[in-house]
Write an enzyme that holds these catalytic residues in place. Structure first.
Site, mmCIF file in Angstrom:
data_model
loop_
_atom_site.group_PDB
_atom_site.id
_atom_site.type_symbol
_atom_site.label_atom_id
_atom_site.label_comp_id
_atom_site.label_asym_id
_atom_site.label_seq_id
_atom_site.Cartn_x
_atom_site.Cartn_y
_atom_site.Cartn_z
ATOM 1 N N LYS A 52 6.527 -22.481 13.946
ATOM 2 C CA LYS A 52 7.288 -23.637 13.483
ATOM 3 C C LYS A 52 8.781 -23.278 13.426
ATOM 4 C CE LYS A 52 8.409 -24.157 8.984
ATOM 5 N NZ LYS A 52 9.092 -23.034 8.359
ATOM 6 N N HIS A 111 1.896 -20.938 9.113
ATOM 7 C CA HIS A 111 1.205 -19.780 8.530
ATOM 8 C C HIS A 111 0.465 -20.124 7.232
ATOM 9 C CE1 HIS A 111 4.800 -19.301 6.003
ATOM 10 N NE2 HIS A 111 4.063 -18.540 5.216
ATOM 11 N N LYS A 132 -3.601 -18.829 5.256
ATOM 12 C CA LYS A 132 -3.822 -18.257 3.915
ATOM 13 C C LYS A 132 -5.271 -18.508 3.525
ATOM 14 C CE LYS A 132 0.953 -18.974 2.411
ATOM 15 N NZ LYS A 132 1.552 -17.718 2.042
ATOM 16 N N GLU A 140 9.491 -21.512 -4.835
ATOM 17 C CA GLU A 140 9.868 -20.145 -4.457
ATOM 18 C C GLU A 140 10.922 -19.641 -5.437
ATOM 19 O OE1 GLU A 140 9.874 -19.264 -0.101
ATOM 20 O OE2 GLU A 140 10.586 -21.319 -0.072
ATOM 21 N N ASP A 166 12.071 -27.498 6.539
ATOM 22 C CA ASP A 166 11.573 -26.125 6.427
ATOM 23 C C ASP A 166 10.185 -26.068 5.780
ATOM 24 O OD1 ASP A 166 12.023 -23.255 6.648
ATOM 25 O OD2 ASP A 166 12.175 -23.239 4.455
ATOM 26 N N HIS A 195 4.395 -27.161 5.932
ATOM 27 C CA HIS A 195 3.460 -26.505 5.012
ATOM 28 C C HIS A 195 2.856 -27.473 3.984
ATOM 29 C CE1 HIS A 195 4.921 -22.978 6.866
ATOM 30 N NE2 HIS A 195 5.982 -22.762 6.107
ATOM 31 N N LYS A 197 13.714 -23.833 -3.503
ATOM 32 C CA LYS A 197 14.099 -22.417 -3.511
ATOM 33 C C LYS A 197 14.803 -22.129 -4.830
ATOM 34 C CE LYS A 197 14.131 -21.297 1.323
ATOM 35 N NZ LYS A 197 12.882 -20.531 1.403
HETATM 36 C C1 BG6 Z 1 8.616 -20.314 5.868
HETATM 37 C C2 BG6 Z 1 9.935 -20.932 5.507
HETATM 38 O O1 BG6 Z 1 7.968 -21.084 6.847
HETATM 39 O O2 BG6 Z 1 7.792 -20.228 4.697
HETATM 40 C C3 BG6 Z 1 10.622 -20.115 4.428
HETATM 41 O O3 BG6 Z 1 10.759 -20.983 6.657
HETATM 42 C C4 BG6 Z 1 9.708 -19.947 3.231
HETATM 43 O O4 BG6 Z 1 11.836 -20.718 4.021
HETATM 44 C C5 BG6 Z 1 8.344 -19.419 3.665
HETATM 45 O O5 BG6 Z 1 10.318 -19.011 2.339
HETATM 46 C C6 BG6 Z 1 7.366 -19.436 2.518
HETATM 47 O O6 BG6 Z 1 6.188 -18.786 2.899
HETATM 48 P P1 BG6 Z 1 5.279 -18.018 1.826
HETATM 49 O O7 BG6 Z 1 4.111 -17.580 2.616
HETATM 50 O O8 BG6 Z 1 6.111 -16.885 1.285
HETATM 51 O O9 BG6 Z 1 4.953 -19.010 0.759
#
Ligand code: BG6
Length: 480
Positions: free
Chosen positions: A145, A175, A179, A213, A232, A237, A333
């Site tokens: 992505k 991704h 998980k 985050e 993002d 996600h 964030k």
């Molecule tokens: C990524 C984003 O796809 O996912 C990032 O570009 C983000 O900005 C990250 O921090 C979060 O992934 P995870 O697995 O740490 O929750």
């Protein structure tokens, strides 16, 4: 697990994604097996097999994979090919055949594009023009992505991909789908009928999905300032999580049966009302004891940037199952804590039978919390009576913890890479899913909204809580 022998070609092998995620995941997947998995790193940088192996050894060491076996594996199975900045991939095609001959491989190939999104189209064109979309075995294309910046560019990217590759060869990685806890959502829903029977508008009052985050934008300001929280995180996600929570029972557990149901969810989402969107941008603040600078002061971020680092959105699904049940997505964030949670709040009892001694009717909703990270697990909050005659009830969680039950959980990239090699597309995003998600968010990403300021280390702007409506005092996922 033994992987089918193949050549794993990473285009963009001098980047961060390869060194931090892909290389350790491949190494871990092949650590206990003899199968022939050969890695060919490809990039424009002036490296050769030897220097690539040396940097890879350091990367593996940083990831905690060390030892003589790992050094030998690097020497035996890693190769590097420099590609031209301009020009075609014919030398790459020749090198691939040479390596396959050397290792006795039969032409099974993965092409993983670990590249900035702006160069996806050109890299795909060049692979296609060099005849690399087909091989004597199978050929699969993996794309990271973001898949486009809005509907139009997503369509263009899909059409470049389909000019050379069939959709059955394409693995779009989100991704989050790798998980373990996310995959378990489907198992949880479809193997425990007790929950599935309540998974609808008759029983559910609202659903929240929060991905908070605790880190700021760090070194990624250049990318992030053009993306923001909607592109993002929300479009991919969080929306993927929503589809898994909201989808109907698939006819089978096959990839396309599941993806068909996910697409139907996306199609059922009503156009977003701008009043149902709250954006935010973090200013200076503390997360624990650490002082975090304002987003606008981060490296490569414009000093007057209006990019949102926080987004909360209400979505309504026009479907038989979910009519009248709002879904809230929230991400940010530099928030107070790192947590990814889904909370399903069930409806209250239809009449109030239980009255406390002094506090009148006891209002309570059962809430199912699915924590995807960290402290992966489930917890169902129910009401119990306190012993004695205090007349009080107490909310008690029925709790399940992954780490208590199973110990360590595999890394998302290991799961996803193994699925690519085994040809299982279930956990990958299909072209129509990408386009439907963009159809939904394009009007919002293209509308200028002024983000609300919030201090780093908070739960985001206060205005986000108002989205929940007048009767709801706080988020069930990570209350503000
Ligand atoms: C990524 C984003 O796809 O996912 C990032 O570009 C983000 O900005 C990250 O921090 C979060 O992934 P995870 O697995 O740490 O929750």
């Amino acid at each position: 697990m033994s992987l089918t022998p193949h050549l794993f070609v990473v285009v963009g092998a001098t980047g961060d994604l390869f060194s931090r995620k892909l290389l350790p995941a491949i190494r871990s997947l092949v650590a206990d097996q003899d199968s022939q998995v050969v890695v060919l790193g490809v990039a424009t940088g002036d490296l050769n097999d030897e220097s690539f192996r040396a940097t890879s050894r350091l990367d593996l060491e940083a990831a905690g994979a060390t030892g003589p076996d790992t050094d030998k594996w690097c020497d035996d199975f890693l190769h590097y090919e420099q590609i031209p900045k301009e020009g075609d991939y014919s030398a790459l095609a020749d090198r691939i055949e040479e390596i396959e001959r050397e290792h006795g491989l039969s032409g099974n190939r993965v092409f993983y594009l670990a590249l900035p999104p702006s160069v996806f189209p050109i890299a795909i064109e060049r692979l296609g023009e060099a005849g690399l979309a087909q091989s004597p075995g199978w050929t699969r294309l993996v794309i990271e992505k973001p898949f486009g910046r809005e509907l139009e560019s997503a369509r263009e990217l899909n059409s470049v991909v389909h000019r050379h590759f069939d959709e059955s060869q394409v693995y779009r990685i989100d991704h989050y789908l790798g998980k373990e806890t996310v995959q378990n959502l489907l198992v949880f829903r479809f193997t425990n009928p007790i929950f599935e029977a309540s998974w609808n508008r008759d029983r559910v009052e609202r659903v929240e999905i929060t991905v908070a985050e605790s880190l700021g934008v760090g070194e990624r300001g250049g990318y992030y300032d053009r993306a923001g929280a909607l592109r993002d995180m929300i479009q991919n996600h969080l929306t993927q999580l929503l589809t898994l929570v909201a989808m109907e029972t698939p006819v089978t557990f096959a990839a396309d049966a599941i993806r068909d149901e996910k697409v139907k969810v996306l199609r059922s989402i009503r156009g977003i009302n701008p009043d149902d969107v709250v954006l935010g941008q973090y200013g200076e603040g503390r997360i624990g004891t650490e002082l975090i600078g304002a987003y606008r002061d981060a490296a490569d971020v414009a000093a007057d940037s209006d990019t949102a680092t926080f987004a909360a959105i209400r979505l309504d699904l026009d479907s038989w199952r979910w009519q009248g049940v709002p879904f809230f997505l929230r991400t940010g964030k530099a928030m107070k804590e790192r947590t990814t949670q889904i909370a399903v709040t069930f409806r209250r009892p239809p009449i109030c039978l239980i009255h406390g001694k002094s506090d009148g009717c006891i209002e309570h909703s059962d809430v199912l919390h699915l924590t995807l990270q960290p402290d992966e697990g489930f917890s169902l909050e129910i009401e119990v009576k306190e012993p004695g005659d205090s007349g009080r009830l107490r909310t008690i969680p029925l709790h399940f913890s992954y780490s208590e039950a199973f110990g360590d959980i595999p890394e998302a990239y290991e799961t996803l890479l193994a699925d690519v090699v085994e040809g299982d597309q279930t956990l990958f995003v299909r072209s129509d899913e990408v386009e439907e998600a963009w159809r939904l968010y394009t009007p919002i990403v293209e509308t200028p909204f002024g983000p609300h300021p919030y201090p780093a280390g908070s739960w985001g702007p206060e205005a986000a809580r108002d989205l929940l409506g007048p009767d709801v005092t706080n988020w069930a996922t990570a209350p503000q």
